[in-house]
Design a protein around this motif. Structure first.
Motif, PDB file in Angstrom:
ATOM      1  N   ARG A   1       0.839  -1.209   0.000  1.00 24.71           N
ATOM      2  CA  ARG A   1       0.000   0.000   0.000  1.00 24.71           C
ATOM      3  C   ARG A   1       0.871   1.255   0.000  1.00 24.71           C
ATOM      4  N   GLY A   2       0.595   2.143  -0.936  1.00 24.96           N
ATOM      5  CA  GLY A   2       1.345   3.389  -1.035  1.00 24.96           C
ATOM      6  C   GLY A   2       2.527   3.332  -1.985  1.00 24.96           C
ATOM      7  N   ALA A   3       2.899   2.128  -2.448  1.00 21.66           N
ATOM      8  CA  ALA A   3       4.032   2.009  -3.365  1.00 21.66           C
ATOM      9  C   ALA A   3       3.598   2.358  -4.787  1.00 21.66           C
ATOM     10  N   ARG A   4       4.480   2.990  -5.526  1.00 22.53           N
ATOM     11  CA  ARG A   4       4.196   3.294  -6.930  1.00 22.53           C
ATOM     12  C   ARG A   4       4.423   2.068  -7.810  1.00 22.53           C
ATOM     13  N   SER A   5       5.323   1.181  -7.382  1.00 24.43           N
ATOM     14  CA  SER A   5       5.585  -0.033  -8.148  1.00 24.43           C
ATOM     15  C   SER A   5       6.096  -1.101  -7.194  1.00 24.43           C
ATOM     16  N   ALA A   6       5.736  -2.336  -7.490  1.00 27.70           N
ATOM     17  CA  ALA A   6       6.161  -3.444  -6.630  1.00 27.70           C
ATOM     18  C   ALA A   6       6.106  -4.734  -7.422  1.00 27.70           C
ATOM     19  N   VAL A   7       6.863  -5.710  -6.960  1.00 26.89           N
ATOM     20  CA  VAL A   7       6.744  -7.084  -7.440  1.00 26.89           C
ATOM     21  C   VAL A   7       6.376  -7.932  -6.228  1.00 26.89           C
ATOM     22  N   VAL A   8       5.268  -8.651  -6.347  1.00 23.52           N
ATOM     23  CA  VAL A   8       4.812  -9.511  -5.259  1.00 23.52           C
ATOM     24  C   VAL A   8       5.043 -10.951  -5.678  1.00 23.52           C
ATOM     25  N   VAL A   9       5.796 -11.680  -4.863  1.00 21.40           N
ATOM     26  CA  VAL A   9       6.195 -13.049  -5.172  1.00 21.40           C
ATOM     27  C   VAL A   9       5.319 -14.025  -4.416  1.00 21.40           C
ATOM     28  N   LEU A  10       4.749 -14.985  -5.125  1.00 23.38           N
ATOM     29  CA  LEU A  10       3.976 -16.067  -4.506  1.00 23.38           C
ATOM     30  C   LEU A  10       4.861 -17.296  -4.462  1.00 23.38           C
ATOM     31  N   PHE A  11       5.134 -17.762  -3.254  1.00 24.30           N
ATOM     32  CA  PHE A  11       6.059 -18.865  -3.041  1.00 24.30           C
ATOM     33  C   PHE A  11       5.313 -19.983  -2.320  1.00 24.30           C
TER      34      PHE A  11
END
Length: 460
Positions: free
Chosen positions: A221-231
């Motif tokens: 929340r609040g980030a302009r860009s992110a990579v979310v990893v599903l492990f």
């Protein structure tokens, strides 16, 4: 009426409703006065939209606040009980179905285990079995919560693999690692689930639904860009460049990290998933001479491996998870385990895995240059608490200096069930896009007179 951009007055009204609903949902309660600068709408537009939403039962009053020198301002919020939606996670060991209200309060939950023992992965993902489990789970949560199926905003489903669209079939799933080749999952669910035809289905990659959940409500929340990893048993990722828009699923687990390396479950050689997924990690432990506990699922086996590699001095092995597993390679129990110390084989495999993950993270950093990388999924949360620092160190050593200096790597905050929450967001996103109209098609507006005139001219 149409405006020069090609949008109709109805389009503008829907956009105004959507803007008000989203701001109240994410930032509310808010007053009408505060909604103006938050949405960019005039006070007259705010008054009209709010009046509509209150009359429809979507928005309600939520107290008041003092104003500077005037009357107290009434606060508004989205009414939690005005709608509900279902989220489904087709996971590695189970199918999880949850029913939520608009505030994402869980109203009912059902978990249907996928049979594992004695079956290959592709066998336990038999399409008919999975469709039946989803169908039964939907029926159970609707019955338990006592909701009218016609009131559902929709059903969101997170699945492993690539999801493509088809006009005839709807969402079609290409899950190579689970033996799904062009499975028309949306059509199959529509044909099997006892829901009204008006209830839409939204099917997408599980990593993408996790990413959406973390960006809306979690560590992104609040980030302009992110990579979310599903492990989990395998690994996947979602690239998000706007916290209110859907991200893009990427098959990160099938990047090649070692030429002519281990055989991945997708069939290729040297994929990251062949080294870093929980399934491969446990296989590598066994190949190195370790003894994963027999007769348990992957989650319990991974817990036992972590307990063996990182024994808690206070309890000998770090807790009850590995106790009584019968694993000869485990660190033991009680004082005996504490005396033995870490299982060297398990520790070596985990340390090598941390480097593979760090190298994989460096690819994400170099390719997408995100502000944040967030690790989620049941295996990611288990492993992350143990060796995320090591993964960070390896990622920084492999990545380019400039993007590496601007990224943070942390755990997600929504827990191991976040895929279900993200799946439920899919119908919620559509609800916002429709301005809270529950996807009902608008009546066709009459075309301007000039269009009819030019059509007649062209026909002559």
């Amino acid at each position: 009426m149409r405006v020069r951009s090609g949008r109709t007055v109805r389009d503008l009204r829907r956009e105004n409703r959507s803007a008000v609903l989203q701001r109240l949902y994410f930032d509310g309660p808010l007053s009408r006065f505060s909604l103006g600068p938050a949405t960019g709408l005039s006070s007259g537009s705010i008054s009209n939209v709010v009046a509509e939403l209150v009359a429809e039962g979507l928005v309600e009053e939520a107290g008041s606040v003092e104003s500077a020198g005037g009357r107290p301002r009434t606060l508004l919020r989205v009414r939690p009980g005005s709608a509900c939606m279902i989220g489904v996670d087709v996971g590695e060991t189970r199918v999880r179905v949850e029913l939520f209200d608009l505030a994402l309060t869980e109203l009912a939950r059902v978990e249907k285990p996928l049979t594992v023992h004695g079956l290959r992965r592709v066998d336990r993902y038999d399409v008919g079995v999975v469709v039946g489990l989803v169908r039964d789970g939907i029926a159970e949560v609707v019955h338990r919560a006592g909701v009218d199926p016609g009131d559902l905003l929709g059903v969101g489903v997170g699945v492993p693999g690539i999801v493509a669209g088809s006009v005839e079939e709807g969402a079609v799933v290409h899950g190579q690692t689970i033996g799904w080749d062009g499975v028309p999952l949306e059509r199959l669910l529509r044909e099997s689930a006892a829901l009204p035809a008006s209830v839409p289905y939204f099917i997408d990659n599980g990593a993408k639904t996790l990413g959406q959940a973390e960006m809306w409500f979690g560590a992104g929340r609040g980030a302009r860009s992110a990579v979310v990893v599903l492990f989990g048993s395998g690994v996947g990722a979602c690239v998000v460049t706007d916290d209110l828009r859907s991200g893009r699923a990427v098959e990160w687990g099938h990047l090649t990290v070692r030429v002519r390396g281990r055989r991945c479950r997708c069939g290729a050689l040297g994929c990251l998933e062949a080294y870093a997924g929980a399934e491969a990690l446990l296989e590598r432990w066994a190949e190195a001479g370790g003894h994963p506990p027999a007769g348990t699922d992957e989650e319990a086996a991974l817990t036992a491996m972590l307990t063996a590699a990182y024994p808690d001095p206070g309890t000998g092995t770090g807790g009850e998870a590995a106790a009584g597993t019968g694993s000869e390679g485990a660190a033991g129990t009680g004082s005996e385990g504490a005396a033995r110390g870490p299982d060297a084989t398990a520790l070596a495999v985990l340390e090598e895995t941390a480097e593979y993950l760090g190298a994989g993270f460096s690819d994400l950093i170099n390719l997408f240059q995100p502000e944040r990388i967030l690790v989620g999924g049941w295996a990611g949360l288990q492993l992350g608490t143990r060796f995320l620092d090591s993964v960070r160190t390896h990622a920084m050593s492999y990545a380019l200096t400039h993007p590496a200096g601007r990224v943070t790597i942390d755990l997600g905050t929504l827990g191991p069930d976040a895929v279900t929450v993200g799946a439920a967001i899919l119908p919620l996103t559509d609800f916002f896009a429709q301005g809270g109209r529950r996807g009902r098609p608008d009546a066709e507006e009459p075309a301007p007179a000039w269009q009819a005139s030019l059509r007649e001219r062209a026909a002559q």
